[in-house]
Design an enzyme around this catalytic site. Structure first.
Site, PDB file in Angstrom:
ATOM      1  N   LEU A  47      10.428 -20.850  -4.215  1.00  0.00           N
ATOM      2  CA  LEU A  47      10.443 -19.859  -3.066  1.00  0.00           C
ATOM      3  C   LEU A  47       8.477 -20.090  -4.441  1.00  0.00           C
ATOM      4  O   LEU A  47       9.561 -19.990  -5.398  1.00  0.00           O
ATOM      5  CB  LEU A  47       9.875 -18.255  -3.608  1.00  0.00           C
ATOM      6  CG  LEU A  47       9.759 -17.248  -2.706  1.00  0.00           C
ATOM      7  CD1 LEU A  47       9.774 -17.033  -1.599  1.00  0.00           C
ATOM      8  CD2 LEU A  47      10.217 -15.823  -3.683  1.00  0.00           C
ATOM      9  N   ASP A 104       0.418  -0.893  -0.320  1.00  0.00           N
ATOM     10  CA  ASP A 104       0.047  -0.182  -0.147  1.00  0.00           C
ATOM     11  C   ASP A 104       0.820   1.419   0.096  1.00  0.00           C
ATOM     12  O   ASP A 104       1.594   1.610   0.267  1.00  0.00           O
ATOM     13  CB  ASP A 104      -1.283   0.058   1.350  1.00  0.00           C
ATOM     14  CG  ASP A 104      -1.995   1.214   0.948  1.00  0.00           C
ATOM     15  OD1 ASP A 104      -2.588   1.542  -0.062  1.00  0.00           O
ATOM     16  OD2 ASP A 104      -2.969   1.052   1.773  1.00  0.00           O
ATOM     17  N   HIS A 156       3.001   3.385  -9.060  1.00  0.00           N
ATOM     18  CA  HIS A 156       2.355   1.547  -9.405  1.00  0.00           C
ATOM     19  C   HIS A 156       4.665   1.497  -9.791  1.00  0.00           C
ATOM     20  O   HIS A 156       4.452   0.121  -9.217  1.00  0.00           O
ATOM     21  CB  HIS A 156       0.936   1.547 -10.320  1.00  0.00           C
ATOM     22  CG  HIS A 156      -0.012   2.258  -9.418  1.00  0.00           C
ATOM     23  ND1 HIS A 156      -0.586   1.626  -8.079  1.00  0.00           N
ATOM     24  CD2 HIS A 156      -0.873   2.730  -9.915  1.00  0.00           C
ATOM     25  CE1 HIS A 156      -1.481   1.904  -7.937  1.00  0.00           C
ATOM     26  NE2 HIS A 156      -1.660   2.375  -8.714  1.00  0.00           N
TER      27      HIS A 156
END
Length: 243
Positions: free
Chosen positions: A121, A10, A27
């Site tokens: 991962l 955020d 972004h």
């Protein structure tokens, strides 16, 4: 060390607004923090990372911002997947992918297919995802099993539901991090976060650094995870012979 880290990324828009720039610039800047977070998990042996990239509610944002986000998303899929695969990262997507354009859906499927065998991962990207939507989809699956005669209503329990929500094959998140200063989970992994440790920071997502992630892990390491038990029960050795 947590096995599974869940993150709400955020603050991209506010980061850009504070610099008098369009929100899409924030972004773009946030993409660097995604790579930093992935690097951190690889360096510390964290098995799973789940990132909240785009919520089911985000479709209601201004059309121009949504369009820019979709373009960024497609570009990232084209640019990053090969390198992540080479580093042993398995990529998967959770959420209603049918709401995305066919070109993006194809890239999602290709990314999952090309990295399926990787085990270093697991990177799960929540896109067009909502926790309530996730639980509702699991409930529909259970209802269909009952209708098909595969399951009795009395056999529906927490384990049956847990097996049908997203990320059912991964360990539950140990640590949740939200950047940007808000103190809520915003419809993210509602089922999965039931006993997850929550950690919030004022740091905006594009400003994330390894030191911030280390602070989160240091704080997590000091917490006592009781899962409904008492502290004495948690501290007691599980094997009586160990006393």
């Amino acid at each position: 060390m947590p096995r599974h880290l869940a993150v709400i990324m955020d603050g991209n828009g506010r980061w850009a607004e504070r610099r008098k720039r369009p929100r899409v610039i924030g972004h773009r800047a946030g993409a660097r923090s995604v790579n930093l977070c992935i690097d951190f998990c690889l360096d510390h042996g964290i098995e799973a990372l789940t990132l909240f990239a785009f919520s089911s509610e985000n479709w209601g944002r201004p059309e121009e911002e949504v369009g820019a986000l979709m373009k960024l998303f497609l570009n990232a899929l084209e640019r990053e997947v090969e390198e992540l695969g080479r580093r042993g990262v398995r990529i998967r997507f959770i959420g209603e992918r049918e709401r995305f354009a066919p070109a993006i859906q194809d890239k999602m499927a290709a990314a999952e297919a090309s990295t399926r065998s990787n085990r270093r991962l697991t990177l799960s990207i929540a896109a067009s995802y909502g926790g309530r939507q996730d639980i509702a989809a699991a409930a529909r699956a259970l209802a269909q099993d009952v209708a098909d005669g595969k399951l009795r209503p009395q056999d529906i329990d927490e384990a049956a539901m847990a097996a049908r929500v997203a990320l059912a094959d991964l360990p539950l998140p140990d640590l949740f991090i939200r950047t940007g200063g808000d103190h809520r989970i915003s419809n993210f992994l509602l089922w999965q976060l039931a006993y997850t440790e929550l950690w919030f920071t004022e740091t905006l997502w594009p400003e994330l650094d390894a030191a911030t992630l280390r602070r989160a892990l240091d704080d997590y390491a000091q917490r006592e995870r009781r899962f409904g038990l008492t502290g004495a029960q948690v501290a007691a050795p599980s094997d009586p012979s160990a006393e």
